[in-house]
Structure formats: C-alpha cells, structure tokens
Design a protein around this motif. Structure first.
Motif, mmCIF file in Angstrom:
data_model
loop_
_atom_site.group_PDB
_atom_site.id
_atom_site.type_symbol
_atom_site.label_atom_id
_atom_site.label_comp_id
_atom_site.label_asym_id
_atom_site.label_seq_id
_atom_site.Cartn_x
_atom_site.Cartn_y
_atom_site.Cartn_z
ATOM 1 N N GLU A 19 7.796 -14.412 -27.193
ATOM 2 C CA GLU A 19 6.401 -14.773 -26.942
ATOM 3 C C GLU A 19 5.759 -15.286 -28.227
ATOM 4 O OE1 GLU A 19 3.072 -15.766 -25.755
ATOM 5 O OE2 GLU A 19 4.233 -14.817 -24.133
ATOM 6 N N VAL A 20 5.334 -16.562 -28.216
ATOM 7 C CA VAL A 20 4.743 -17.151 -29.418
ATOM 8 C C VAL A 20 3.244 -17.438 -29.264
ATOM 9 C CG1 VAL A 20 6.937 -18.120 -30.219
ATOM 10 C CG2 VAL A 20 5.413 -19.534 -28.809
ATOM 11 N N GLY A 21 2.663 -16.989 -28.160
ATOM 12 C CA GLY A 21 1.226 -17.193 -27.957
ATOM 13 C C GLY A 21 0.349 -16.664 -29.083
ATOM 14 N N PRO A 22 0.637 -15.451 -29.585
ATOM 15 C CA PRO A 22 -0.217 -14.900 -30.652
ATOM 16 C C PRO A 22 -0.159 -15.686 -31.963
ATOM 17 C CG PRO A 22 0.998 -13.143 -29.554
ATOM 18 C CD PRO A 22 1.574 -14.444 -29.064
ATOM 19 N N ARG A 23 0.799 -16.588 -32.100
ATOM 20 C CA ARG A 23 0.854 -17.412 -33.310
ATOM 21 C C ARG A 23 0.643 -18.883 -32.942
ATOM 22 N NH1 ARG A 23 3.028 -21.940 -35.432
ATOM 23 N NH2 ARG A 23 4.984 -21.474 -34.345
ATOM 24 N N ASP A 24 1.604 -19.492 -32.283
ATOM 25 C CA ASP A 24 1.520 -20.916 -31.973
ATOM 26 C C ASP A 24 0.363 -21.199 -31.017
ATOM 27 O OD1 ASP A 24 2.328 -23.498 -32.306
ATOM 28 O OD2 ASP A 24 4.075 -23.383 -31.002
ATOM 29 N N LEU A 39 -4.992 -8.078 -30.783
ATOM 30 C CA LEU A 39 -4.144 -6.886 -30.610
ATOM 31 C C LEU A 39 -4.134 -6.423 -29.155
ATOM 32 C CD1 LEU A 39 -4.988 -4.950 -33.902
ATOM 33 C CD2 LEU A 39 -2.873 -6.183 -33.342
ATOM 34 N N ASP A 40 -5.250 -6.625 -28.438
ATOM 35 C CA ASP A 40 -5.281 -6.281 -27.009
ATOM 36 C C ASP A 40 -4.299 -7.158 -26.233
ATOM 37 O OD1 ASP A 40 -7.164 -4.316 -27.347
ATOM 38 O OD2 ASP A 40 -8.872 -5.509 -26.619
ATOM 39 N N VAL A 41 -4.287 -8.454 -26.527
ATOM 40 C CA VAL A 41 -3.376 -9.377 -25.835
ATOM 41 C C VAL A 41 -1.923 -9.013 -26.161
ATOM 42 C CG1 VAL A 41 -2.573 -11.786 -25.713
ATOM 43 C CG2 VAL A 41 -5.036 -11.284 -25.696
ATOM 44 N N ILE A 42 -1.650 -8.778 -27.443
ATOM 45 C CA ILE A 42 -0.287 -8.415 -27.848
ATOM 46 C C ILE A 42 0.137 -7.105 -27.181
ATOM 47 C CG2 ILE A 42 1.125 -7.662 -29.822
ATOM 48 C CD1 ILE A 42 -0.491 -9.728 -31.523
ATOM 49 N N GLY A 43 -0.773 -6.142 -27.144
ATOM 50 C CA GLY A 43 -0.477 -4.855 -26.506
ATOM 51 C C GLY A 43 -0.205 -5.002 -25.017
ATOM 52 N N ALA A 44 -0.976 -5.856 -24.350
ATOM 53 C CA ALA A 44 -0.788 -6.068 -22.912
ATOM 54 C C ALA A 44 0.533 -6.795 -22.637
ATOM 55 C CB ALA A 44 -1.963 -6.866 -22.345
ATOM 56 N N LEU A 45 0.905 -7.728 -23.510
ATOM 57 C CA LEU A 45 2.199 -8.409 -23.370
ATOM 58 C C LEU A 45 3.343 -7.412 -23.547
ATOM 59 C CD1 LEU A 45 1.335 -11.625 -25.402
ATOM 60 C CD2 LEU A 45 1.983 -11.592 -22.977
ATOM 61 N N HIS A 46 3.197 -6.525 -24.520
ATOM 62 C CA HIS A 46 4.200 -5.478 -24.748
ATOM 63 C C HIS A 46 4.310 -4.574 -23.526
ATOM 64 C CE1 HIS A 46 5.462 -1.470 -26.361
ATOM 65 N NE2 HIS A 46 6.358 -2.216 -26.981
ATOM 66 N N LEU A 74 -0.495 -7.752 -38.277
ATOM 67 C CA LEU A 74 0.833 -7.169 -38.495
ATOM 68 C C LEU A 74 0.754 -5.642 -38.573
ATOM 69 C CD1 LEU A 74 3.841 -7.747 -38.881
ATOM 70 C CD2 LEU A 74 3.422 -7.903 -41.340
ATOM 71 N N ALA A 75 -0.279 -5.150 -39.251
ATOM 72 C CA ALA A 75 -0.457 -3.686 -39.326
ATOM 73 C C ALA A 75 -0.710 -3.108 -37.939
ATOM 74 C CB ALA A 75 -1.614 -3.352 -40.269
ATOM 75 N N GLY A 76 -1.478 -3.818 -37.126
ATOM 76 C CA GLY A 76 -1.841 -3.331 -35.791
ATOM 77 C C GLY A 76 -0.685 -3.272 -34.817
ATOM 78 N N VAL A 77 0.254 -4.216 -34.929
ATOM 79 C CA VAL A 77 1.358 -4.240 -33.960
ATOM 80 C C VAL A 77 2.444 -3.219 -34.314
ATOM 81 C CG1 VAL A 77 0.964 -6.664 -33.391
ATOM 82 C CG2 VAL A 77 2.690 -6.082 -35.103
ATOM 83 N N GLY A 78 2.339 -2.644 -35.504
ATOM 84 C CA GLY A 78 3.349 -1.669 -35.933
ATOM 85 C C GLY A 78 3.462 -0.468 -35.016
ATOM 86 N N ALA A 79 2.379 -0.190 -34.266
ATOM 87 C CA ALA A 79 2.368 0.990 -33.390
ATOM 88 C C ALA A 79 3.073 0.734 -32.064
ATOM 89 C CB ALA A 79 0.915 1.403 -33.129
ATOM 90 N N LEU A 80 3.412 -0.513 -31.767
ATOM 91 C CA LEU A 80 4.025 -0.828 -30.471
ATOM 92 C C LEU A 80 5.525 -0.582 -30.522
ATOM 93 C CD1 LEU A 80 2.061 -4.114 -29.687
ATOM 94 C CD2 LEU A 80 1.681 -1.835 -28.716
ATOM 95 N N ARG A 81 5.940 0.418 -29.780
ATOM 96 C CA ARG A 81 7.318 0.883 -29.854
ATOM 97 C C ARG A 81 8.313 -0.169 -29.360
ATOM 98 N NH1 ARG A 81 9.266 6.640 -27.388
ATOM 99 N NH2 ARG A 81 11.360 6.579 -28.257
ATOM 100 N N ASP A 288 -6.267 -13.427 -18.435
ATOM 101 C CA ASP A 288 -7.204 -13.053 -19.509
ATOM 102 C C ASP A 288 -7.191 -14.086 -20.631
ATOM 103 O OD1 ASP A 288 -7.918 -10.767 -18.163
ATOM 104 O OD2 ASP A 288 -6.594 -9.438 -19.312
ATOM 105 N N VAL A 289 -6.009 -14.596 -20.955
ATOM 106 C CA VAL A 289 -5.873 -15.577 -22.037
ATOM 107 C C VAL A 289 -6.585 -16.882 -21.668
ATOM 108 C CG1 VAL A 289 -4.190 -17.072 -23.207
ATOM 109 C CG2 VAL A 289 -3.787 -14.604 -23.062
ATOM 110 N N VAL A 290 -6.479 -17.274 -20.394
ATOM 111 C CA VAL A 290 -7.143 -18.496 -19.923
ATOM 112 C C VAL A 290 -8.659 -18.410 -20.165
ATOM 113 C CG1 VAL A 290 -7.740 -19.801 -17.828
ATOM 114 C CG2 VAL A 290 -5.376 -19.110 -18.226
ATOM 115 N N ALA A 291 -9.197 -17.190 -20.094
ATOM 116 C CA ALA A 291 -10.645 -16.995 -20.237
ATOM 117 C C ALA A 291 -11.122 -16.998 -21.696
ATOM 118 C CB ALA A 291 -11.040 -15.679 -19.565
ATOM 119 N N LEU A 292 -10.201 -17.033 -22.663
ATOM 120 C CA LEU A 292 -10.617 -17.038 -24.073
ATOM 121 C C LEU A 292 -11.375 -18.329 -24.392
ATOM 122 C CD1 LEU A 292 -7.359 -15.775 -25.884
ATOM 123 C CD2 LEU A 292 -9.526 -14.535 -25.680
ATOM 124 N N PRO A 293 -12.516 -18.235 -25.064
ATOM 125 C CA PRO A 293 -13.254 -19.450 -25.421
ATOM 126 C C PRO A 293 -12.410 -20.388 -26.271
ATOM 127 C CG PRO A 293 -14.597 -17.488 -25.809
ATOM 128 C CD PRO A 293 -13.207 -17.001 -25.501
#
Length: 318
Positions: A19-24, A39-46, A74-81, A288-293
């Motif tokens: 998944e490259v949405g959070p970067r590209d 981080l919410d989007v990344i967490g929901a993808l996880h 990067l610090a925030g995603v560290g908690a995702l197992r 949810d991503v579609v709704a991002l401004p």
C-alpha cells in the motif's frame, strides 16, 4: 505475520500488495492532512489486513510540505503489529534522517531517464547510483532496501524507454546491492501489458541473483490492473497500489494516480490468489480517503461494490 518477498519457493496462489497511498497518494494532495488523519488511515488499512506499506517519505520539506511530518508518522506506525513500514528516501541526506528516526526498511528511488532524475532528485542517474552506494554503507545490520527504478517503461519528457537502458541500469545497481527488492516503475502509466511482461521476463532471466521483483503501476490509460496481471504472469509477486487509486497531480489535468488497492484485491481474490486483505474493510477505508479535501482518486471496484449493495432484491440487469 511476516510478509515474504517473492522467492522461488513462494506460493503461486498468494501475492503481496504494498500500500503506497500514505506516501505516493498523500504527496499529491494539496491541503495538509493532519498526522492524526494519516495515522487513522494507516491504522484502518492495517486493520483491513494490509501488512506492507510505504508509510511516508523523507524528502525536502520545502518541496513536499505534505510529508514534512515523516518522523511523526514513522513513530506512530511503530505500534501496528506485524506492519512492514518502508519509507522512501531519494538521497543520502534523507536516508540519514530516516535511519535516525528508526526506519528499518528503506525505499530508494532513481530514474532510468536522466532528465526525469534531474527533475525528481536534482542530480544525474549515475550520481544517484553513487548515493545508493553510500546509503548501503550506512545501513545498520537488519535494515532492508527496496530499489525503485522509475521511468522503466516511459518518460514524461522523452517517451518510451528502451528495455536495454533499463537492464543496463539494473546491472549497475545489482553490483551495489543484490539482496534488495527491485521495483520496475511505470511512472507515467503509459506501459502496456506486452511491454510489462517482456521487461520483467528479460530482467528476471538476466539477474537471477536479485532477491525479488515488484511492479509499481499507474492507471492513467486504464491499464493499471491489466499491467499488474501481466507482471504476475511473468513471475512478479509484489505490487504497489494506493487505496482509492489516490494520486495524480492537481497541477496536471488528466493525470491519474496509482492502480487502486481495492481493484487489485478484487482481481486477485476472484482468480483464487490470496492477498490477505479484507475487501469490505478496505473499501470502507477507500470511501473515507475519497472524502479527504484535495484528494484525486480513481479505481472501479469501490463504486461497483457500492452499486451492487444498493440493488433491490430480484433485480436482473441485462
């Protein structure tokens, strides 16, 4: 869960979607997306089953203010197992920043096209090869590397890129590092399935020492999923995609984003090839991503599933 890169022993009925949405994807959005939202989007993808992600990019904050929060993300995603979070780094200086922030999976990028490389990272292609050499020397034991070969099929400035030029660059890169994953990138989305199959077949035949191959495609001409399928048939087992087809450029009318993650999950699962990703949960994240401004999105499966859910019982379509 540990995600394996493509290897000779990998199951023929499973695939790794990166998944490259959070970067590209996010980098193409003009209005700033708060760290909490990222981080919410990344967490929901996880939570939907995504286990490998390009979480952010360590780049010039002046050039890409959207990704100026790379350290925090990067610090925030560290908690995702079990999440394998790779980060894009275009130069030695940014690789140093990423390593200092605790990154353990770097994703380096350079272009076959000299002109595109200058536009993208302000240096020639061979200078970028030298950068990779320096980054490899810096990498602590246990750090993994992915090498993105951009404009491997087409260049926005020079048109179609010859396979020989791509293979010559990969040859140089393989001397620097061979135990990395190599991604051939359709930067403009102009590649076609025959070209994709031929290039991957040639690359895999010529460089058996390379640990794994990946394909990064765009859907500009509606061939994103077809190109992915062609790469799959040529033996590739790792594919980049962005949730909701996020991407494009607000300053380039008609430009479209990456192939949509949900389109690839649908395609592979329908073919009996496991992705490990829950399509229903993924489609909810995509909405949810579609709704991002400021988000420019694409893909077909999300809308098709929504339309099917709205059909009254007993409806028969011609």
């Amino acid at each position: 869960m540990h995600v394996h890169h493509q290897s000779p022993g990998q199951s023929a009925d499973s695939v790794t979607i990166i998944e490259v949405g959070p970067r590209d994807g996010f980098q193409s959005v003009g209005p700033y997306i708060p760290v909490e939202t990222k981080l919410d989007v990344i967490g929901a993808l996880h939570a939907a089953g995504v286990r490998r992600m390009e979480a952010t990019s360590f780049v010039s904050q002046a050039a890409l203010p959207q990704l100026a929060d790379a350290e925090q993300v990067l610090a925030g995603v560290g908690a995702l197992r079990g999440l394998d979070a790779q980060v894009l780094v275009p130069t030695v200086r940014h690789a140093e920043r990423a390593l200092a922030a605790g990154a353990d999976h770097l994703s380096f990028v350079l272009s076959v096209s000299e002109r595109h490389n200058y536009g993208n990272v302000r240096r020639g292609t061979l200078a970028s090869v030298n950068d990779l050499m320096q980054i490899v020397a810096l990498m602590p034991c246990g750090t993994r590397m992915r090498v993105n070969v951009a404009t491997a099929f087409d260049c926005p400035h020079e048109g179609r890129v010859e396979a020989g030029a791509v293979l010559a660059l990969v040859e140089r890169l393989a001397l620097v590092i061979h135990d990395a994953e190599f991604a051939l990138c359709d930067t403009t989305g102009r590649a076609n399935p025959a070209q994709v199959a031929a290039l991957f077949q040639a690359a895999r035949d010529r460089f058996p020492q390379i640990a794994g191959w990946a394909f990064h495609g765009h859907d500009t001409f509606g061939l994103g999923a077809a190109n992915v399928w062609s790469a799959w048939q040529a033996g590739v087992r790792c594919f980049d995609a962005a949730v909701a087809g996020l991407g494009g450029c607000p300053y380039a009318p008609g430009a479209t984003g990456n192939v949509a993650t949900e389109d690839l999950v649908w395609m592979f699962e329908q073919a009996g090839i496991r992705t490990g990703i829950d399509l229903g949960r993924l489609a909810a994240v995509a909405r949810d991503v579609v709704a991002l401004p400021g988000a420019q999105t694409g893909g077909r499966v999300r809308d098709a599933l929504a339309a099917r859910a709205c059909l009254p019982a007993g409806t028969v379509a011609a």
